[in-house]
Design an enzyme around this catalytic site. Structure first.
Site, PDB file in Angstrom:
ATOM      1  N   GLU A  73      -6.944   8.603 -37.848  1.00 52.51           N
ATOM      2  CA  GLU A  73      -6.849   7.160 -38.100  1.00 52.51           C
ATOM      3  C   GLU A  73      -7.560   6.433 -36.967  1.00 52.51           C
ATOM      4  O   GLU A  73      -7.183   6.571 -35.797  1.00 52.51           O
ATOM      5  CB  GLU A  73      -5.408   6.680 -38.227  1.00 52.51           C
ATOM      6  CG  GLU A  73      -5.335   5.201 -38.576  1.00 52.51           C
ATOM      7  CD  GLU A  73      -3.963   4.728 -39.023  1.00 52.51           C
ATOM      8  OE1 GLU A  73      -3.725   3.507 -38.962  1.00 52.51           O
ATOM      9  OE2 GLU A  73      -3.141   5.567 -39.450  1.00 52.51           O
ATOM     10  N   GLU A  98      -6.880   4.484 -30.645  1.00 54.18           N
ATOM     11  CA  GLU A  98      -6.585   3.069 -30.455  1.00 54.18           C
ATOM     12  C   GLU A  98      -6.688   2.718 -28.969  1.00 54.18           C
ATOM     13  O   GLU A  98      -5.935   3.241 -28.161  1.00 54.18           O
ATOM     14  CB  GLU A  98      -5.181   2.740 -30.964  1.00 54.18           C
ATOM     15  CG  GLU A  98      -4.728   1.312 -30.723  1.00 54.18           C
ATOM     16  CD  GLU A  98      -5.669   0.291 -31.350  1.00 54.18           C
ATOM     17  OE1 GLU A  98      -6.331  -0.438 -30.584  1.00 54.18           O
ATOM     18  OE2 GLU A  98      -5.753   0.242 -32.592  1.00 54.18           O
ATOM     19  N   ASP A 147     -11.005  -4.941 -36.968  1.00 49.52           N
ATOM     20  CA  ASP A 147     -11.415  -6.280 -36.552  1.00 49.52           C
ATOM     21  C   ASP A 147     -12.657  -6.665 -37.355  1.00 49.52           C
ATOM     22  O   ASP A 147     -13.666  -5.966 -37.317  1.00 49.52           O
ATOM     23  CB  ASP A 147     -11.728  -6.274 -35.061  1.00 49.52           C
ATOM     24  CG  ASP A 147     -11.841  -7.688 -34.485  1.00 49.52           C
ATOM     25  OD1 ASP A 147     -12.387  -8.565 -35.185  1.00 49.52           O
ATOM     26  OD2 ASP A 147     -11.394  -7.908 -33.352  1.00 49.52           O
TER      27      ASP A 147
END
Length: 244
Positions: A73, A98, A147
């Site tokens: 992910e 992340e 984003d």
């Protein structure tokens, strides 16, 4: 890695600066600081030295058996989707990338609370990690509500590009899936255009319900809930890797 024009792609460090904004938001509280100091080091994915490839099958020693499948992910946000998938699929090894520290600590809280043993974390941009993964090593890749960098001058900072889709196609196994979700119509269209010219990926949709309804087993995300509350309708795109 190179783009479709044959030019060399920018260095990983430059790409990391381009694809995301802040690394840290609100000040961390005591338990968050503790998890960052105590839990993250054992779960963090560090890249091998000397540009050697990284075998993702070796990343999950805490699992009872080697992972039956490997998922990635990209930009997991607060980690709610990743944690839900890890709990529902305990035989799948899941890598989450992340760079936003506050998102990482939220995922660490879920890992601790649920005793998840099938999650590893890359707390930096995913570009360098993708470059080190061998061909055809992943069964699934997620990019959920990235984003959108909505201003025209910012769009070069969007993660989806010809080069990034080529990398995703490279690391997916034959028949592997790339799943993308966004509540920004322009970004969904942007992704479809670039996926259409990626020779390794095929859009799996057969009807409108295939891109207007969530993926099977979808647990939802906090960002999605906010989008729906604001009246924005998400788009769910799935692409399959062509057989080699």
């Amino acid at each position: 890695m190179s783009d479709t024009s044959g030019r060399a792609a920018p260095p990983a460090e430059e790409l990391e600066r381009a694809f995301f904004g802040r690394r840290k938001g609100k000040r961390l509280r005591g338990q968050q600081e503790r998890r960052l100091a105590e839990l993250l080091p054992a779960l963090r994915i560090d890249l091998p030295p000397d540009d050697r490839p990284l075998d993702p099958r070796t990343l999950f020693p805490a699992m009872a058996a080697p992972p039956e499948a490997l998922w990635l992910e990209i930009g997991f946000g607060g980690g709610e989707h990743l944690a839900a998938q890890a709990a529902a699929q305990p035989t799948v090894g899941i890598i989450g990338a992340e760079p936003f520290v506050n998102g990482v600590v939220k995922l660490l809280a879920a890992i601790e609370a649920q005793g998840l043993r099938n999650v590893r974390i890359r707390d930096a941009d995913v570009t360098a990690l993708l470059a080190r993964l061998p061909d055809a090593c992943l069964d699934r890749v997620y990019l959920l509500y990235p984003d959108p960098w909505p201003k025209r001058r910012q769009r070069k900072r969007r993660f989806v590009s010809d080069a990034s889709l080529a990398e995703i196609g490279r690391v997916l196994k034959d028949g592997g899936l790339f799943r993308f979700a966004s509540d920004i119509d322009d970004y969904a269209g942007w992704t479809l255009v670039r996926a259409a010219r990626c020779p390794d990926l095929t859009w799996t949709a057969r009807g409108a319900q295939d891109w207007t309804q969530p993926f099977p087993g979808w647990p939802g995300t906090r960002y999605e809930a906010k989008a729906l509350e604001a009246g924005r309708r998400p788009t769910y795109l799935e692409f399959a890797r062509h057989p080699r």
